[in-house]
Design a protein around this motif. Structure first.
Motif, PDB file in Angstrom:
ATOM      1  N   ILE A 156      -1.657  21.516  -2.433  1.00  0.00           N
ATOM      2  CA  ILE A 156      -2.957  20.883  -2.185  1.00  0.00           C
ATOM      3  C   ILE A 156      -2.854  19.367  -2.357  1.00  0.00           C
ATOM      4  N   SER A 157      -2.183  18.914  -3.432  1.00  0.00           N
ATOM      5  CA  SER A 157      -2.078  17.476  -3.657  1.00  0.00           C
ATOM      6  C   SER A 157      -1.218  16.811  -2.587  1.00  0.00           C
ATOM      7  N   LYS A 158      -0.170  17.483  -2.115  1.00  0.00           N
ATOM      8  CA  LYS A 158       0.649  16.909  -1.034  1.00  0.00           C
ATOM      9  C   LYS A 158      -0.154  16.809   0.258  1.00  0.00           C
ATOM     10  N   ALA A 159      -0.966  17.824   0.539  1.00  0.00           N
ATOM     11  CA  ALA A 159      -1.803  17.783   1.751  1.00  0.00           C
ATOM     12  C   ALA A 159      -2.819  16.642   1.653  1.00  0.00           C
ATOM     13  N   ALA A 160      -3.432  16.479   0.492  1.00  0.00           N
ATOM     14  CA  ALA A 160      -4.394  15.384   0.307  1.00  0.00           C
ATOM     15  C   ALA A 160      -3.700  14.033   0.413  1.00  0.00           C
TER      16      ALA A 160
ATOM     17  N   ILE B  43       0.844  -1.199   0.000  1.00  0.00           N
ATOM     18  CA  ILE B  43       0.000   0.000   0.000  1.00  0.00           C
ATOM     19  C   ILE B  43       0.873   1.241   0.000  1.00  0.00           C
ATOM     20  N   ARG B  44       1.913   1.238   0.807  1.00  0.00           N
ATOM     21  CA  ARG B  44       2.818   2.398   0.862  1.00  0.00           C
ATOM     22  C   ARG B  44       3.493   2.630  -0.480  1.00  0.00           C
ATOM     23  N   LYS B  45       3.973   1.572  -1.117  1.00  0.00           N
ATOM     24  CA  LYS B  45       4.632   1.724  -2.415  1.00  0.00           C
ATOM     25  C   LYS B  45       3.656   2.223  -3.473  1.00  0.00           C
ATOM     26  N   LEU B  46       2.451   1.674  -3.481  1.00  0.00           N
ATOM     27  CA  LEU B  46       1.457   2.128  -4.452  1.00  0.00           C
ATOM     28  C   LEU B  46       1.019   3.561  -4.177  1.00  0.00           C
ATOM     29  N   ASN B  47       0.866   3.908  -2.910  1.00  0.00           N
ATOM     30  CA  ASN B  47       0.502   5.287  -2.577  1.00  0.00           C
ATOM     31  C   ASN B  47       1.534   6.248  -3.125  1.00  0.00           C
ATOM     32  N   LYS B  48       2.781   5.923  -2.936  1.00  0.00           N
ATOM     33  CA  LYS B  48       3.846   6.809  -3.387  1.00  0.00           C
ATOM     34  C   LYS B  48       3.857   6.922  -4.910  1.00  0.00           C
ATOM     35  N   MET B  49       3.634   5.820  -5.592  1.00  0.00           N
ATOM     36  CA  MET B  49       3.731   5.817  -7.040  1.00  0.00           C
ATOM     37  C   MET B  49       2.457   6.285  -7.738  1.00  0.00           C
ATOM     38  N   TYR B  50       1.370   5.639  -7.444  1.00  0.00           N
ATOM     39  CA  TYR B  50       0.116   5.907  -8.130  1.00  0.00           C
ATOM     40  C   TYR B  50      -0.654   7.077  -7.553  1.00  0.00           C
ATOM     41  N   PHE B  51      -0.936   6.976  -6.284  1.00  0.00           N
ATOM     42  CA  PHE B  51      -1.968   7.813  -5.702  1.00  0.00           C
ATOM     43  C   PHE B  51      -1.539   9.260  -5.537  1.00  0.00           C
ATOM     44  N   GLU B  52      -0.245   9.511  -5.335  1.00  0.00           N
ATOM     45  CA  GLU B  52       0.216  10.893  -5.260  1.00  0.00           C
ATOM     46  C   GLU B  52      -0.051  11.580  -6.591  1.00  0.00           C
TER      47      GLU B  52
ATOM     48  N   ARG C  12      -6.575  14.611 -10.134  1.00  0.00           N
ATOM     49  CA  ARG C  12      -7.966  14.910  -9.755  1.00  0.00           C
ATOM     50  C   ARG C  12      -8.131  16.360  -9.325  1.00  0.00           C
ATOM     51  N   ILE C  13      -7.162  16.907  -8.627  1.00  0.00           N
ATOM     52  CA  ILE C  13      -7.236  18.305  -8.197  1.00  0.00           C
ATOM     53  C   ILE C  13      -7.178  19.225  -9.411  1.00  0.00           C
ATOM     54  N   VAL C  14      -6.324  18.914 -10.379  1.00  0.00           N
ATOM     55  CA  VAL C  14      -6.256  19.707 -11.609  1.00  0.00           C
ATOM     56  C   VAL C  14      -7.592  19.630 -12.349  1.00  0.00           C
TER      57      VAL C  14
ATOM     58  N   PHE D 107      -5.530  32.107 -13.142  1.00  0.00           N
ATOM     59  CA  PHE D 107      -5.799  30.742 -12.684  1.00  0.00           C
ATOM     60  C   PHE D 107      -4.596  29.830 -12.902  1.00  0.00           C
ATOM     61  N   VAL D 108      -3.982  29.905 -14.078  1.00  0.00           N
ATOM     62  CA  VAL D 108      -2.822  29.054 -14.378  1.00  0.00           C
ATOM     63  C   VAL D 108      -1.660  29.383 -13.446  1.00  0.00           C
ATOM     64  N   VAL D 109      -1.416  30.654 -13.215  1.00  0.00           N
ATOM     65  CA  VAL D 109      -0.313  31.054 -12.326  1.00  0.00           C
ATOM     66  C   VAL D 109      -0.589  30.594 -10.897  1.00  0.00           C
ATOM     67  N   ILE D 110      -1.776  30.846 -10.405  1.00  0.00           N
ATOM     68  CA  ILE D 110      -2.136  30.458  -9.033  1.00  0.00           C
ATOM     69  C   ILE D 110      -2.203  28.944  -8.896  1.00  0.00           C
ATOM     70  N   GLU D 111      -2.811  28.286  -9.881  1.00  0.00           N
ATOM     71  CA  GLU D 111      -2.967  26.839  -9.799  1.00  0.00           C
ATOM     72  C   GLU D 111      -1.619  26.133  -9.726  1.00  0.00           C
ATOM     73  N   ASN D 112      -0.677  26.572 -10.553  1.00  0.00           N
ATOM     74  CA  ASN D 112       0.635  25.924 -10.544  1.00  0.00           C
ATOM     75  C   ASN D 112       1.347  26.084  -9.211  1.00  0.00           C
ATOM     76  N   SER D 113       1.133  27.182  -8.531  1.00  0.00           N
ATOM     77  CA  SER D 113       1.804  27.355  -7.248  1.00  0.00           C
ATOM     78  C   SER D 113       1.094  26.617  -6.117  1.00  0.00           C
ATOM     79  N   PHE D 114      -0.209  26.437  -6.223  1.00  0.00           N
ATOM     80  CA  PHE D 114      -0.959  25.794  -5.138  1.00  0.00           C
ATOM     81  C   PHE D 114      -1.257  24.314  -5.377  1.00  0.00           C
ATOM     82  N   ILE D 115      -1.194  23.868  -6.617  1.00  0.00           N
ATOM     83  CA  ILE D 115      -1.588  22.495  -6.915  1.00  0.00           C
ATOM     84  C   ILE D 115      -0.714  21.483  -6.196  1.00  0.00           C
ATOM     85  N   ASP D 116       0.592  21.738  -6.151  1.00  0.00           N
ATOM     86  CA  ASP D 116       1.483  20.817  -5.456  1.00  0.00           C
ATOM     87  C   ASP D 116       1.193  20.797  -3.957  1.00  0.00           C
TER      88      ASP D 116
END
Length: 183
Positions: A86-90, A20-29, A35-37, A75-84
């Protein structure tokens, strides 16, 4: 690749914590980021179409066009700075959920004659056997290398788990998918 019609082949493996840990790191991150994008693009389109529905086309179209372009650039400028962030927090939140045994039971590998499926609490990922580029067998693991837009490695533990029929899986992969390289 030589996929034969083995309509009766079906295996299901419960994933263990290390898998699960290996798959989380590879796939799910990566999946969280995608999905956030996707959701943020839907929000952007909703804002633009909502704004478009409230304009007077003869008088306000040029202003709407400039405003929409400015929104997209912003949106593109803000999204690129926040997307990482947000996805890391999720992803960090999802990693905490892995500690709960009830959720661990929902992670599964499902192998059929036509596909490899990975089920997890937030959905599932499916790969056809034809996307398996290489299979490598070590003392402890079977690695399935998947080609595609994002190349992935499925890691399957060979440890002696009672519920796993590894020999059946190995025989199917060797006979129907690709030669297994033994290391």
């Amino acid at each position: 690749m030589n996929i034969m019609n083995s309509s009766n082949f079906s295996l299901e493996f419960q994933l263990h914590l290390s898998e699960i840990r290996k798959l989380n790191k590879m796939y799910f991150e990566h999946l969280f980021k995608d999905r956030i994008v996707f959701i943020s693009i839907l929000i952007l389109l909703f804002i633009i179409f909502f704004d478009f529905s409230h304009i007077n086309l003869e008088a306000d179209f040029f202003l709407w066009l400039i405003r929409s372009l400015a929104i997209i650039v912003f949106f593109v400028v803000i999204e690129n700075s926040f997307i990482d962030a947000i996805s890391k927090a999720a992803f960090q939140l999802a990693k905490r959920f892995v500690k709960f045994r009830k959720l661990n039971n929902r992670y599964k590998f499902i192998f059929t004659d036509s596909k490899v499926c990975i089920r997890f609490p937030l959905g599932q990922l499916t790969h056809k056997w034809t996307t398996i580029e290489k299979a490598i067998l070590t003392k402890n693991f079977l690695f399935l290398y998947i080609i595609g837009q994002n190349n992935y490695i499925i890691t399957i533990s060979r440890k002696d788990y009672d519920c796993r029929k590894m020999e059946e899986l190995l025989a199917f992969v060797e006979n129907n998918v690709t030669h297994i390289i033994k290391v």
